[in-house]
Design a protein around this motif. Structure first.
Motif, PDB file in Angstrom:
ATOM      1  N   UNK A 230       0.814  -1.220   0.000  1.00 49.07           N
ATOM      2  CA  UNK A 230       0.000   0.000   0.000  1.00 49.07           C
ATOM      3  C   UNK A 230       0.843   1.262   0.000  1.00 49.07           C
ATOM      4  N   UNK A 231       2.154   1.125  -0.226  1.00 52.12           N
ATOM      5  CA  UNK A 231       3.022   2.307  -0.303  1.00 52.12           C
ATOM      6  C   UNK A 231       2.609   3.161  -1.498  1.00 52.12           C
ATOM      7  N   UNK A 232       2.996   4.432  -1.476  1.00 56.28           N
ATOM      8  CA  UNK A 232       2.570   5.354  -2.530  1.00 56.28           C
ATOM      9  C   UNK A 232       3.253   5.078  -3.856  1.00 56.28           C
ATOM     10  N   UNK A 233       4.445   4.453  -3.819  1.00 58.31           N
ATOM     11  CA  UNK A 233       5.124   4.152  -5.068  1.00 58.31           C
ATOM     12  C   UNK A 233       4.324   3.113  -5.850  1.00 58.31           C
ATOM     13  N   UNK A 234       4.169   3.336  -7.158  1.00 57.13           N
ATOM     14  CA  UNK A 234       3.427   2.389  -7.988  1.00 57.13           C
ATOM     15  C   UNK A 234       4.377   1.414  -8.642  1.00 57.13           C
ATOM     16  N   UNK A 235       3.847   0.248  -8.952  1.00 54.81           N
ATOM     17  CA  UNK A 235       4.647  -0.773  -9.602  1.00 54.81           C
ATOM     18  C   UNK A 235       3.899  -1.292 -10.818  1.00 54.81           C
ATOM     19  N   UNK A 236       4.628  -1.544 -11.887  1.00 56.85           N
ATOM     20  CA  UNK A 236       4.030  -2.128 -13.074  1.00 56.85           C
ATOM     21  C   UNK A 236       3.847  -3.629 -12.869  1.00 56.85           C
ATOM     22  N   UNK A 237       2.762  -4.172 -13.368  1.00 63.11           N
ATOM     23  CA  UNK A 237       2.513  -5.603 -13.251  1.00 63.11           C
ATOM     24  C   UNK A 237       2.488  -6.226 -14.633  1.00 63.11           C
ATOM     25  N   UNK A 238       2.800  -7.498 -14.746  1.00 65.76           N
ATOM     26  CA  UNK A 238       2.766  -8.163 -16.055  1.00 65.76           C
ATOM     27  C   UNK A 238       1.364  -8.079 -16.655  1.00 65.76           C
ATOM     28  N   UNK A 239       1.293  -7.990 -17.958  1.00 59.53           N
ATOM     29  CA  UNK A 239      -0.009  -7.936 -18.620  1.00 59.53           C
ATOM     30  C   UNK A 239      -0.592  -9.336 -18.721  1.00 59.53           C
ATOM     31  N   UNK A 240      -1.890  -9.421 -18.526  1.00 62.62           N
ATOM     32  CA  UNK A 240      -2.586 -10.699 -18.677  1.00 62.62           C
ATOM     33  C   UNK A 240      -2.132 -11.734 -17.681  1.00 62.62           C
ATOM     34  N   UNK A 241      -2.907 -11.987 -16.676  1.00 61.86           N
ATOM     35  CA  UNK A 241      -2.537 -12.978 -15.671  1.00 61.86           C
ATOM     36  C   UNK A 241      -3.696 -13.950 -15.469  1.00 61.86           C
ATOM     37  N   UNK A 242      -3.869 -14.898 -16.427  1.00 58.32           N
ATOM     38  CA  UNK A 242      -5.007 -15.808 -16.316  1.00 58.32           C
ATOM     39  C   UNK A 242      -4.920 -16.754 -15.140  1.00 58.32           C
ATOM     40  N   UNK A 243      -3.723 -16.869 -14.549  1.00 57.41           N
ATOM     41  CA  UNK A 243      -3.554 -17.796 -13.429  1.00 57.41           C
ATOM     42  C   UNK A 243      -3.204 -17.006 -12.177  1.00 57.41           C
ATOM     43  N   UNK A 244      -3.979 -17.122 -11.126  1.00 52.74           N
ATOM     44  CA  UNK A 244      -3.749 -16.344  -9.925  1.00 52.74           C
ATOM     45  C   UNK A 244      -2.533 -16.802  -9.150  1.00 52.74           C
ATOM     46  N   UNK A 245      -1.969 -15.860  -8.372  1.00 49.18           N
ATOM     47  CA  UNK A 245      -0.799 -16.198  -7.557  1.00 49.18           C
ATOM     48  C   UNK A 245      -1.120 -17.294  -6.551  1.00 49.18           C
ATOM     49  N   UNK A 246      -2.382 -17.344  -6.105  1.00 47.62           N
ATOM     50  CA  UNK A 246      -2.764 -18.373  -5.155  1.00 47.62           C
ATOM     51  C   UNK A 246      -2.637 -19.771  -5.732  1.00 47.62           C
ATOM     52  N   UNK A 247      -2.934 -19.908  -7.025  1.00 46.67           N
ATOM     53  CA  UNK A 247      -2.806 -21.215  -7.669  1.00 46.67           C
ATOM     54  C   UNK A 247      -1.353 -21.648  -7.737  1.00 46.67           C
ATOM     55  N   UNK A 248      -0.474 -20.721  -8.068  1.00 48.40           N
ATOM     56  CA  UNK A 248       0.951 -21.042  -8.105  1.00 48.40           C
ATOM     57  C   UNK A 248       1.456 -21.438  -6.727  1.00 48.40           C
TER      58      UNK A 248
END
Length: 366
Positions: A230-248
Motif C-alpha cells: 500500500x506504499x505510494x510508489x506504484x509498480x508495473x505488473x505483467x499484462x494478462x494474468x489468467x492464473x492467480x498467484x494463489x494457484x501457483x
C-alpha cells in the motif's frame, strides 16, 4: 563489565523494562548486537514521542564470573538497571558440534540455571536464539513445549532436554516444529536461525510493559507485506494474468509436501486447479524455472543437509530424497550444486567422526 547477578522478576518496574542478555566466550556477537539495536530503536521511538524523555528500555549484560574472554561486543549498554528483569535473551554460541554445545551450555547452567527458572516462574519471559535453546534444555524449561530449533543442533537439544527436565516423570517431550523459523510457547521464545533475531525479540518485548513500543518498532524494522503493497510508489505488473498467484502457491506447496514422491506434472496441476500447460507457462514466468526443476532444488537441498550432518551413504541419501536411481541423483546434484555429492560432503561437512560427535575424543580422521 561484570556486575552482580540480577534478581528474578517480581512485580513489573514502573520505571521501564529491563532486559538481560546472556554473554560469554563463544556467544554470537552479531545476534547480541541485533538485540541491542532493537532495544535502541524502541528507545529512539520513545524519545521522538516524548521529546527526549528518559529511555524506557534498559539492557544489562549477564556475565558468568570467572569466564575468560567474556567481554561483551562493542555496543553500549544502558547503565544500571532499575528494578527486576522483565526479559532475558540468550544469543546462542558459535560451536561446531552438539557435544561442544552441551559443554558450553552446562557451564552457563551452573551460573544462570537458578536465575532462568526463577525468572520464568516469576512471570518473566525468555528468548533462546539459534542454539541458545540448549541452555533452556539444561534448565528443564523446554520440556513439554513446542520449539523451533536449528536443524544442525536439534537432535542434541531434544536429547538434552529429555535428560535434564525437572519436575517431569517421565520427562515431557519437546515438540520440535520443523517448519517454523521461530515460535512462542508460553513465556519461552525459540528460533532456528540468527536471521530471525529481530522478529523474535520484538515479539518478546510485545509481551512486556513496552508492548506498544515493540509493535511500533516492528513496523519499521521488519518486512511488512501490507505496508509494502500500500506504499505510494506504484509498480508495473505483467499484462494478462489468467492464473492467480494463489494457484501457483498451491502448486509450490504441493511439491513441498510431496517432495520425496515421484514427480507428476498432472498431479501438480490438479493441486493448482489448472491445466498442465498453463501451470508450466506461468510457473516459469513467475519463478524462473519449471515445477520439476523446483522439485529438484528442494530435493538437492535436503540431500545437502543429509550429506553435511549424517553418515548415510550417497545411495541412502538418494533414496531418502526421492531418487530411486543413484546415477540420476548424482547428475542432478552436480547440475544444481556444481559439484558431486562426495566432494560436497568433504567440503561442507558439519560433523566429525562418530566418536567425536558423541563426545569421545579420538585421533581418527574426520
Amino acid at each position: 563489565m561484570p556486575r552482580d547477578q540480577p534478581e528474578a522478576p517480581a512485580t513489573p518496574s514502573p520505571l521501564g523494562v529491563n532486559v538481560g542478555i546472556v554473554w560469554g566466550p563463544g556467544s554470537i556477537a552479531s545476534t547480541a548486537a541485533a538485540v541491542v539495536d532493537a532495544l535502541r530503536a524502541m528507545n529512539m521511538l520513545a524519545a521522538m514521542r516524548a521529546g527526549g524523555a528518559e529511555a524506557p528500555v534498559r539492557w544489562h549484560w549477564l556475565l558468568a564470573p570467572g569466564e575468560d574472554g567474556a567481554a561483551p561486543p562493542p555496543v553500549p549498554d544502558s547503565g544500571a538497571l532499575q528494578g527486576h528483569l522483565h526479559a532475558i535473551v540468550i544469543p546462542g554460541w558459535l560451536v561446531p558440534t552438539g557435544p561442544q554445545l552441551r559443554e558450553v551450555s552446562h557451564r552457563h547452567h551452573q551460573y544462570f540455571g537458578d536465575l532462568l527458572r526463577a525468572h520464568v516462574a516469576g512471570g518473566g519471559v525468555v528468548a533462546a536464539l539459534f542454539n541458545g535453546s540448549s541452555l533452556l534444555a539444561d534448565c528443564g524449561l523446554l520440556a513439554g513445549r513446542q520449539v523451533a530449533l536449528p536443524w544442525a543442533f536439534a537432535p542434541s537439544i531434544v536429547l538434552q532436554s529429555g535428560t535434564s527436565a525437572q519436575g517431569h516423570s517421565p520427562p515431557a517431550e519437546v515438540a520440535w516444529q520443523r517448519d517454523r523459523p521461530w515460535l512462542r510457547d508460553g513465556p519461552v521464545w525459540t528460533s532456528a536461525a540468527p536471521q530471525d533475531t529481530l522478529p523474535v525479540v520484538l515479539d518478546l518485548l510485545a509481551h512486556t510493559p513496552a508492548a506498544e513500543l515493540a509493535q511500533a518498532a516492528s513496523h519499521v524494522l521488519l518486512f511488512d507485506a501490507p505496508r509494502q503493497l500500500t506504499a505510494t510508489a506504484t509498480m508495473e505488473t505483467p499484462t494478462g494474468a489468467p492464473m492467480g498467484a494463489g494457484s501457483l502457491e498451491q502448486a509450490r506447496r504441493w511439491l513441498q509436501d510431496h517432495c520425496n514422491e515421484p514427480y507428476s506434472l498432472q498431479a501438480t496441476a490438479r493441486a493448482a486447479a489448472t491445466s498442465p500447460r498453463t501451470l508450466l507457462r506461468w510457473f516459469a514466468q513467475v519463478y524462473g524455472e519449471s515445477p520439476q526443476d523446483y522439485l529438484h532444488r528442494l530435493r538437492i537441498a535436503q540431500a545437502q543437509a543429509l550429506l553435511q550432518t549424517t553418515y548415510l551413504t550417497v545411495d541412502a541419501v538418494a533414496q531418502q530424497c526421492g531418487y530411486s536411481d543413484t546415477g540420476s541423483f548424482r547428475k542432478i546434484f552436480h547440475r544444481v550444486s556444481g559439484t558431486t555429492p562426495g566432494a560436497y560432503r568433504q567440503r561442507f561437512k558439519l560433523r566429525t567422526t562418530r566418536k567425536q560427535w558423541l563426545g569421545t575424543h579420538t585421533n581418527g580422521d574426520n
